[in-house]
Enzyme design. Structure first.
Site, PDB file in Angstrom:
ATOM      1  CB  ALA B  45      60.147  49.809   9.548  1.00  0.00           C
ATOM      2  CD  GLU B  46      54.592  50.196  10.493  1.00  0.00           C
ATOM      3  OE1 GLU B  46      55.961  50.814  11.108  1.00  0.00           O
ATOM      4  OE2 GLU B  46      54.343  50.879  11.496  1.00  0.00           O
ATOM      5  CG  ASN B  47      59.588  51.136   4.905  1.00  0.00           C
ATOM      6  OD1 ASN B  47      59.833  50.636   6.486  1.00  0.00           O
ATOM      7  ND2 ASN B  47      59.903  51.438   4.355  1.00  0.00           N
TER       8      ASN B  47
END
Lengths: 223, 217
Positions: B45-47
């Protein structure tokens, strides 16, 4: 040693026209009390650098909605339709940067590098508007400039009085590199600020030497 | 089985144990529902999460235990949390096995346009441009045609690009197509679909593989 300050005094160090790096992903990790106080003090013409701005109710979007932002640099603003609207009306400048390049440009500023060379964004709007194509050794790259701030406003879970920071789960995101990339680093800490030496050195995500000001925060993380 | 489920089921067959995969929002996110139980993939996930799974309701609800669309998740055993530079270093550095993305347009050179419609909502590219240049394999998972019946698989994209010549595979409810130097190779057709029908519904030129077969789901 980082200075412990009242949020009012800490935010008064931010001036009209400052370039501000703000931590947070969807506003989670954007310091709540500091943004509240920026709204109250009303600093103007800010250049805000934040991943997405989140909404007009939480995060950097609140400052944009209040008209305090002259330029907004982000990777995405899908929850903040007011940002492209203001840009269209020429009331605010909007620069889009792919999220990975955004993080690396901040890192470049904080780590003493002259920018980044990346394949991301070649043949796209990024190349048309905000970056420069260069060829080196037969390969094509986009050159993008470092993103440096006068100020960084960050949120951490734990800190000691020396300014050492520990983040909670994905609270970390852009904040570790933002702590390098600003002249003045102000951090809102949600757990009670601890005495020097209470945090094991190997647990620390950001060394205290990078942190200038600590503000006692206190939000909980329940969704 | 509806179109989206068929696409998700077919894409799910592409992965093997230990693969690191970023799934876009919407249809691509459904792929995870069809990964066989004996295969562990690390969802990125990008976060900053590397290895998330479905929500664990026994854990406290936490704004920082969410994926990049802010849905609650758990972190699987063996998973990790990293900062944004590291997270995108995984993407750009060639450590991501694949990304699965939906799209508005994809073309026969492998270019993809999925972040902006001219004159439409202007929201930014987020991590999509990094994902398409960085992932070892870009898989487009999309319905074959747009809502107004036009082919999404074009000779040349007309919308602003997300990436130029980056897509390796296109999976739709009608077909499985590989993008090669020679052009688009039609390798599989969905059950009950003919090669002729796929060609009729596709704007791009298709090269029919001599081994073209029915999609196994």
């Amino acid at each position: 040693m980082a200075k412990l300050m009242d949020v009012k005094d800490a935010v008064s160090l931010i001036k009209d026209g400052d370039t501000v790096l703000a931590g947070g992903f969807y506003g989670n990790g954007t310091p709540v009390l500091i943004v509240d106080e920026l709204l109250r003090q009303g600093q103007k013409d800010l250049i805000m650098i934040n991943n997405d701005g989140n909404t007009v109710e939480k995060g950097v979007g609140r400052l944009i909605a209040a008209g305090q932002v002259k330029k907004f640099i982000c990777s995405w603003c899908g929850r903040l339709p007011i940002a492209p609207k203001l840009a269209e009306e020429c009331k605010m400048e909007l620069e889009l940067c792919p999220q990975g390049s955004f993080a690396e440009r901040i890192r470049a500023a904080g780590y003493g590098l002259g920018g980044i060379l990346t394949p991301t964004g070649l043949n796209t709007i990024v190349e048309e508007k905000w970056a420069q194509r260069v060829e080196l050794n037969g390969k094509q790259w986009l050159y993008q400039t470092p993103l440096k701030g006068n100020v960084a406003i960050l949120e951490a879970d734990r800190a000691d009085e020396a300014g050492n920071l520990v983040f909670h789960l994905t609270q970390r995101a852009f904040s570790t590199v933002m702590a390098f990339a600003a002249d003045l680093v102000i951090v809102e800490v949600n757990k009670s600020i601890e005495s020097v030496g209470s945090i094991s050195p190997e647990e620390i995500h950001v060394p205290g030497i990078l942190v200038d000001v600590l503000v006692q925060g206190g939000i909980t993380y329940e969704q | 089985m509806n179109s989206k489920e068929l696409i998700a089921r077919r894409v799910a067959k592409e992965f093997k144990n230990g693969d690191v995969v970023n799934l876009g929002a919407g249809l691509p996110g459904m792929v995870v529902n069809y990964i066989p139980n004996d295969i562990t993939i690390y969802l990125h996930a990008e976060n900053g999460i590397v290895g998330f799974g479905s929500d664990d309701p026994s854990l406290p609800r936490d704004i920082f235990r969410t994926e990049a669309a802010e849905n609650r998740v758990s972190i699987i055993p063996g998973g990790a949390i990293v900062d944004s530079c590291t997270g995108f270093g995984i993407v750009r550095g060639g450590h991501l096995t694949a990304t699965v993305l939906g799209t508005m347009q994809v073309d026969q050179e492998g270019s993809i346009a999925n972040w902006m419609v001219p004159g439409g909502k202007f929201a930014g590219m987020g991590g999509a441009m990094d994902l398409v240049v960085g992932a070892k394999r870009v898989i487009v998972a999309t319905e074959h045609c747009s809502k107004d019946g036009k082919s999404k698989i074009l000779k040349k994209c007309t919308f602003p690009l997300t990436g130029y010549k980056v897509v390796k595979t296109i999976v739709t409810e009608l077909a499985y197509i590989d993008v090669t130097e020679e052009g688009l190779i039609l390798k599989e057709v969905a059950p009950g679909v003919t090669v002729k029908e796929v060609i009729q519904k596709t704007d791009a030129d298709l090269i029919v593989s001599p081994d073209v077969c029915e999609m196994k789901l």
